[in-house]
Design an enzyme around this catalytic site. Sequence first.
Site, PDB file in Angstrom:
ATOM      1  N   ASP A 110      31.710  37.901  46.801  1.00  0.00           N
ATOM      2  CA  ASP A 110      32.559  36.788  46.373  1.00  0.00           C
ATOM      3  C   ASP A 110      33.972  36.982  46.927  1.00  0.00           C
ATOM      4  O   ASP A 110      34.635  37.969  46.617  1.00  0.00           O
ATOM      5  CB  ASP A 110      32.597  36.729  44.843  1.00  0.00           C
ATOM      6  CG  ASP A 110      33.204  35.449  44.303  1.00  0.00           C
ATOM      7  OD1 ASP A 110      34.092  34.881  44.960  1.00  0.00           O
ATOM      8  OD2 ASP A 110      32.782  35.016  43.213  1.00  0.00           O
ATOM      9  N   HIS A 116      30.424  33.566  46.363  1.00  0.00           N
ATOM     10  CA  HIS A 116      30.884  32.694  45.289  1.00  0.00           C
ATOM     11  C   HIS A 116      30.014  31.440  45.221  1.00  0.00           C
ATOM     12  O   HIS A 116      29.592  30.907  46.229  1.00  0.00           O
ATOM     13  CB  HIS A 116      32.341  32.299  45.540  1.00  0.00           C
ATOM     14  CG  HIS A 116      33.005  31.668  44.363  1.00  0.00           C
ATOM     15  ND1 HIS A 116      33.428  32.396  43.278  1.00  0.00           N
ATOM     16  CD2 HIS A 116      33.316  30.381  44.095  1.00  0.00           C
ATOM     17  CE1 HIS A 116      33.974  31.578  42.393  1.00  0.00           C
ATOM     18  NE2 HIS A 116      33.916  30.343  42.865  1.00  0.00           N
ATOM     19  N   CYS A 138      32.837  29.259  37.954  1.00  0.00           N
ATOM     20  CA  CYS A 138      34.132  29.345  38.645  1.00  0.00           C
ATOM     21  C   CYS A 138      35.252  28.967  37.672  1.00  0.00           C
ATOM     22  O   CYS A 138      35.475  29.676  36.697  1.00  0.00           O
ATOM     23  CB  CYS A 138      34.122  28.471  39.896  1.00  0.00           C
ATOM     24  SG  CYS A 138      35.607  28.674  40.926  1.00  0.00           S
TER      25      CYS A 138
END
Length: 265
Positions: A194, A225, A138
């Site tokens: 995501d 995600h 991320c």
Amino acid sequence: MVETTNIEINTSHVKVPNNDLEIDAYLAQPAQKGTFGAVIIFPEIFGINSNIRDITELIAKQGYVAIAPAMYQRIAPGFEADFSPEDVGYSPESYRLGLEYYQQVKYQEIFSDIQATITYLKTLPNVKDDAIGVIGFCFGGHVAYMAATLPDIKATASFYGGGITTASYSEDTPTINRTSEIKGTIYAFFGTRDSLVSQEENEQIQAELKKHQINHRVFRYDAGHGFFAGFFVDKYPFLAQHPSYNPEAAPDAWGHVLELFQNNL
């Protein structure tokens, strides 16, 4: 698929010097004598928490010197947020704090911290100077993409890096515009469900890597995600209920990460 190992390791909390700043970092390394490739682990917005320490140790058990430096050292020293069973992942308060700190980071400061971490690794007698890689998730996936532009970085694993196509932490140009500077090999991992990194974004990243003839592979999974957290579902069973959990995605991605590091470090 590349076989995993589980060698004995030593772990410690260390300080990475960067001029007047001392960056907290978690270091895991093989207990045996020898010289090894090294991997820098960049966290999500939640700091160097138990999940990142688990990943750092996992990498070290494959025969690498692994280090996870704090990305919020200037903003919130010592910050870490852990999985919450009640929230089946991270709590709303963890997200709030993580985002608050994330919004304050600056490109040049992060880049300086990456370089300081590389310099620190090169002072360790068991590190091969010419075999350093990075992995990030991320926020850390974006940082890993930044790090890939440094000539010292031979292998990069970027997991669902947010903002690569649109932002660069207070800089005028988004990080994707620096793709041509990538010298080593990069593997990028995305989830097709995501909600934070769109398919359009990851396709744009892939197109830019192709355009500049960067040695790369892009992997897409039917997952949301943060899907790599599912790799540790045995340790954190409640993650099986997380909407991003996919029992195939994380182990498959891990196999490709090992392949990347074994071929390049």
